[in-house]
Every structure is written in C-alpha cells, then in structure tokens.
Write an enzyme that holds these catalytic residues in place. Structure first.
Site, PDB file in Angstrom:
ATOM      1  N   HIS A 102      39.131   2.263 -77.546  1.00 24.66           N
ATOM      2  CA  HIS A 102      38.139   3.129 -76.301  1.00 24.66           C
ATOM      3  C   HIS A 102      38.823   3.131 -74.996  1.00 24.66           C
ATOM      4  O   HIS A 102      38.986   4.253 -74.390  1.00 24.66           O
ATOM      5  CB  HIS A 102      36.868   2.544 -76.439  1.00 24.66           C
ATOM      6  CG  HIS A 102      35.992   3.107 -75.262  1.00 24.66           C
ATOM      7  ND1 HIS A 102      34.765   3.917 -75.757  1.00 24.66           N
ATOM      8  CD2 HIS A 102      35.961   3.107 -74.092  1.00 24.66           C
ATOM      9  CE1 HIS A 102      34.233   4.101 -74.627  1.00 24.66           C
ATOM     10  NE2 HIS A 102      34.989   3.650 -73.435  1.00 24.66           N
ATOM     11  N   GLU A 103      39.297   1.911 -74.504  1.00 24.31           N
ATOM     12  CA  GLU A 103      39.937   2.011 -73.108  1.00 24.31           C
ATOM     13  C   GLU A 103      41.292   2.852 -73.196  1.00 24.31           C
ATOM     14  O   GLU A 103      41.430   3.473 -72.331  1.00 24.31           O
ATOM     15  CB  GLU A 103      39.988   0.395 -72.833  1.00 24.31           C
ATOM     16  CG  GLU A 103      38.913  -0.548 -72.852  1.00 24.31           C
ATOM     17  CD  GLU A 103      37.771   0.427 -72.080  1.00 24.31           C
ATOM     18  OE1 GLU A 103      38.206   0.938 -70.883  1.00 24.31           O
ATOM     19  OE2 GLU A 103      36.552  -0.186 -72.130  1.00 24.31           O
ATOM     20  N   CYS A 131      29.877   3.879 -72.445  1.00 20.83           N
ATOM     21  CA  CYS A 131      30.909   4.137 -71.551  1.00 20.83           C
ATOM     22  C   CYS A 131      30.468   4.117 -70.116  1.00 20.83           C
ATOM     23  O   CYS A 131      29.447   4.800 -69.846  1.00 20.83           O
ATOM     24  CB  CYS A 131      31.784   5.396 -71.923  1.00 20.83           C
ATOM     25  SG  CYS A 131      33.110   5.543 -70.912  1.00 20.83           S
ATOM     26  N   LEU A 132      31.119   3.475 -69.186  1.00 21.30           N
ATOM     27  CA  LEU A 132      30.513   3.631 -67.742  1.00 21.30           C
ATOM     28  C   LEU A 132      30.742   4.743 -67.134  1.00 21.30           C
ATOM     29  O   LEU A 132      30.271   5.380 -66.340  1.00 21.30           O
ATOM     30  CB  LEU A 132      31.593   2.321 -67.027  1.00 21.30           C
ATOM     31  CG  LEU A 132      31.259   1.092 -67.206  1.00 21.30           C
ATOM     32  CD1 LEU A 132      32.172   0.069 -66.565  1.00 21.30           C
ATOM     33  CD2 LEU A 132      29.914   0.567 -66.763  1.00 21.30           C
ATOM     34  N   HIS A 155      40.987   6.384 -72.775  1.00 22.81           N
ATOM     35  CA  HIS A 155      40.784   6.791 -71.463  1.00 22.81           C
ATOM     36  C   HIS A 155      42.204   7.277 -70.428  1.00 22.81           C
ATOM     37  O   HIS A 155      42.238   8.066 -70.058  1.00 22.81           O
ATOM     38  CB  HIS A 155      40.274   5.695 -70.505  1.00 22.81           C
ATOM     39  CG  HIS A 155      38.816   5.607 -70.648  1.00 22.81           C
ATOM     40  ND1 HIS A 155      37.949   6.810 -70.185  1.00 22.81           N
ATOM     41  CD2 HIS A 155      37.759   4.766 -71.032  1.00 22.81           C
ATOM     42  CE1 HIS A 155      36.620   6.450 -70.362  1.00 22.81           C
ATOM     43  NE2 HIS A 155      36.510   5.165 -70.970  1.00 22.81           N
ATOM     44  N   GLN A 211      39.251   5.791 -64.785  1.00 20.53           N
ATOM     45  CA  GLN A 211      37.953   5.738 -64.411  1.00 20.53           C
ATOM     46  C   GLN A 211      37.614   5.602 -63.039  1.00 20.53           C
ATOM     47  O   GLN A 211      36.590   5.965 -62.480  1.00 20.53           O
ATOM     48  CB  GLN A 211      37.030   4.939 -65.397  1.00 20.53           C
ATOM     49  CG  GLN A 211      37.126   5.272 -66.580  1.00 20.53           C
ATOM     50  CD  GLN A 211      36.274   4.229 -67.505  1.00 20.53           C
ATOM     51  OE1 GLN A 211      36.866   3.090 -67.843  1.00 20.53           O
ATOM     52  NE2 GLN A 211      35.068   4.454 -67.796  1.00 20.53           N
ATOM     53  N   GLY A 215      34.546  -3.107 -70.483  1.00 24.03           N
ATOM     54  CA  GLY A 215      35.950  -2.685 -70.196  1.00 24.03           C
ATOM     55  C   GLY A 215      36.092  -1.435 -69.273  1.00 24.03           C
ATOM     56  O   GLY A 215      35.148  -0.977 -68.973  1.00 24.03           O
TER      57      GLY A 215
END
Ligand code: NI
Length: 177
Positions: free
Chosen positions: A142-143, A100-101, A146, A52, A47
C-alpha cells in the site's frame, strides 16, 4: 514538531511518480522523516508515504504496534524504507480491508499478493531485505504504491466493498495508511 497536511484523493500531486533518494543520512532526509513521523502519529496512521505530504521522494514509513483492544491484530515493525523494490514471490493473493490517510474515513477491500520480498534502505543507507506475508506485506505494498501514484481504490475490483469505516465497522477504531 511539524504536523504536515496530508493530501487527499483528488489532488493530482498524489498521482505523480516519486523520485529516488540520492543521498542518505542528510539533514534534509532526517527532517523529512521527522515530519512524516509527527504527521503519522498525530493522525494515528499505520503508514505514510512522502508524496502524501507533497514531497516527491521514494520514502515511506510504517509500523503497527500491539493494540490492547485488538490483541489478535497483526503487528508490523516500525520501519523507514527508502528506494524500495518489491518482488512478488508466488501467485497467492489475498483480499483485505484497507484505509488510507489520503482517503480519510473510508475503507475498501483490495486483493494483493500475499507473499513478497522487499528491499530498500533505512535513513542511514543500511540495507533492508525482508520476506513477509499477510498484513505486513499488504501495508508495504500500500505504501509503496503511493510512490507510483497509486491509491488503493485504483486497485479495487468490487466497488460494493468500499464504504465509510463507521458504517462498515461500527464502534471499531481503525488505522489508516
Ligand atoms: Ni495510503
């Protein structure tokens, strides 16, 4: 194809609250989504949220395909979700590992509501309205966090359950969100 740089934890831009998208099916929105998909694929992510890649709009993408090496892992449909609203449906919570990225190479145990409804729009303005649970619910939360400037370590209670993926899960491939 444009692979964007993913901002990493510590960059103050990740802590900002993103703005709603005002217009669907625009060239700018399609271009943003192309960049997000390219970036997520290049990094093998599950995701990605627009903030981000330093775009302060309420846009997330996610999706987890069946992996032949981990056939029992839960899948999540490929989704574009814009201006999302999450409703928690009951008091049940569940702890699970997240990556997480923007926090590369690490994983942490996060407790989140298990059963949610999420609503929003795709890139053409079509309504999305799903009731989900488990891993799917975790990925969406989670997404969407952000978009409000929240990274998963900010949700952790027990910091002893935070560490490097290679130490926690030796030899396993794991996707980050
Ligand atoms: Ni993330």
């Amino acid at each position: 194809m444009t692979i964007k740089t993913v901002l990493r934890m510590g960059d103050a831009r990740l802590l900002k609250v993103a703005e709603p998208v005002g217009r669907y099916d625009s060239a700018e929105l399609h271009s943003l989504l192309d960049d997000m998909r390219d970036t997520m694929q290049a990094l093998n992510g599950a995701g990605l949220a627009a903030p981000q890649i330093d775009v302060g709009l309420r846009v997330v993408i996610f999706g987890v395909a069946l992996n032949a090496r981990y056939p029992d892992a839960e899948t999540v449909p490929e989704t574009v979700l814009i201006n999302p609203v999450i409703t928690v449906l009951d008091d049940k919570t569940e702890a699970g590992w997240e990556g997480c990225l923007s926090v590369p190479g690490l994983r942490g145990m996060v407790s989140r509501p298990c059963n949610i409804r999420y609503q929003g729009f795709d890139e053409y303005g079509a309504l999305i309205d799903r009731t989900v649970s488990g891993f799917h619910a975790r990925v969406v939360q989670h997404e969407c966090d952000h978009l409000d400037g929240i990274l998963y370590p900010m949700r952790m209670g027990d910091m002893s359950q935070f560490g490097y993926t290679q130490e926690l899960f030796p030899g396993q491939e794991m996707q980050e969100e």
